[in-house]
Design a protein around this motif. Structure first.
Motif, short mmCIF file in Angstrom:
data_model
loop_
_atom_site.label_atom_id
_atom_site.label_comp_id
_atom_site.label_asym_id
_atom_site.label_seq_id
_atom_site.Cartn_x
_atom_site.Cartn_y
_atom_site.Cartn_z
N MET A 33 39.25 132.90 56.77
CA MET A 33 38.77 133.52 58.00
C MET A 33 39.45 132.88 59.20
O MET A 33 39.35 131.67 59.41
CB MET A 33 37.25 133.35 58.12
CG MET A 33 36.47 133.90 56.92
SD MET A 33 36.66 135.67 56.70
CE MET A 33 35.78 136.26 58.10
N ILE A 34 40.15 133.72 59.99
CA ILE A 34 40.82 133.22 61.20
C ILE A 34 39.78 132.58 62.10
O ILE A 34 38.71 133.13 62.34
CB ILE A 34 41.55 134.37 61.92
CG1 ILE A 34 42.67 134.90 61.01
CG2 ILE A 34 42.10 133.91 63.27
CD1 ILE A 34 43.30 136.18 61.49
N GLY A 35 40.09 131.38 62.58
CA GLY A 35 39.18 130.65 63.47
C GLY A 35 38.28 129.68 62.73
O GLY A 35 37.69 128.80 63.35
N SER A 36 38.15 129.81 61.40
CA SER A 36 37.32 128.86 60.67
C SER A 36 38.09 127.54 60.55
O SER A 36 39.31 127.49 60.68
CB SER A 36 36.90 129.40 59.31
OG SER A 36 38.02 129.61 58.49
N VAL A 37 37.34 126.48 60.34
CA VAL A 37 37.92 125.14 60.29
C VAL A 37 37.84 124.60 58.87
O VAL A 37 36.80 124.70 58.22
CB VAL A 37 37.19 124.20 61.27
CG1 VAL A 37 37.72 122.77 61.16
CG2 VAL A 37 37.35 124.70 62.71
N ILE A 38 38.94 124.04 58.41
CA ILE A 38 38.95 123.36 57.12
C ILE A 38 39.37 121.91 57.32
O ILE A 38 39.86 121.55 58.40
CB ILE A 38 39.90 124.06 56.11
CG1 ILE A 38 41.36 124.02 56.60
CG2 ILE A 38 39.44 125.49 55.84
CD1 ILE A 38 42.37 124.48 55.56
N CYS A 39 39.18 121.12 56.30
CA CYS A 39 39.57 119.70 56.35
C CYS A 39 40.88 119.53 55.58
O CYS A 39 41.00 119.99 54.45
CB CYS A 39 38.48 118.83 55.73
SG CYS A 39 36.88 119.00 56.55
N VAL A 40 41.82 118.87 56.22
CA VAL A 40 43.13 118.64 55.61
C VAL A 40 43.31 117.14 55.45
O VAL A 40 43.20 116.39 56.43
CB VAL A 40 44.26 119.23 56.50
CG1 VAL A 40 45.63 118.90 55.91
CG2 VAL A 40 44.09 120.72 56.68
#
Length: 173
Positions: free
Chosen positions: A48-55
């Motif tokens: 989802m564009i705008g969602s945040v993930i952890c890298v």
């Protein structure tokens, strides 16, 4: 939108149009399974564009070398040629990099040049500005032919500033 606190050792990344986990993994020199491990609730087929993930932050080490940031048009050949290093040296310094799929912005360790074969007697020398094969041979009281024999992978024109070469054993005093 999917927002979570990221654990220590990771950073937040906001999904942009066109992103895939594969593209993000390449950009940060990590693997897709690593991304999925830190983001178990993310649907990899529907980011989802705008969602945040952890890298995960990868601590890239490059002892005695330099970092090269991949630019548009860079290839394995152009990078190896620019830094005068072999494919094996690049691969050894960057085991997680797929050199057939370089992405703009990637950081690649370019280790210092080392001869492809170990030097006899472990004697090496880094060529200084203005030196030639002849001046180096004279400096170490050997023939230019002996210098070529000690560095069989090099042509005379490759004896240039910054290059590490093999030297003969010291003459007994």
């Amino acid at each position: 939108m999917y927002r979570i606190p990221c654990p220590k050792g990771t950073m937040k990344y906001t999904i942009k149009p066109g992103d895939t986990l594969y593209k993000i993994a390449i950009k940060y020199n990590i693997t897709v399974p690593m991304l999925l491990f830190f983001n178990p609730f993310v649907n990899p087929y529907n980011l989802m564009i705008g969602s945040v993930i952890c890298v995960p932050k990868q601590e890239v080490k490059c002892p005695n070398g330099k970092f090269h940031t991949v630019k548009e048009g860079d290839t394995l050949f152009t990078i190896a040629n620019m830094h005068n290093i072999s494919y094996n040296a690049l691969k050894k310094a960057n085991p997680s990099i797929d050199f057939d799929n370089l992405q703009v912005g990637m950081q690649i360790c370019t280790p210092p040049y080392k001869p492809s074969k170990p030097c006899p007697n472990n004697r090496t020398y880094i060529i200084k500005s203005g030196e030639t094969i002849s001046s180096i041979a004279e400096k170490f009281v050997v023939s230019a032919t002996d210098m070529l024999k000690l560095n069989p992978e090099m042509a005379p024109g490759e004896f240039v500033e910054g290059r590490l070469i093999c030297l003969p054993a010291e003459a007994p005093v």
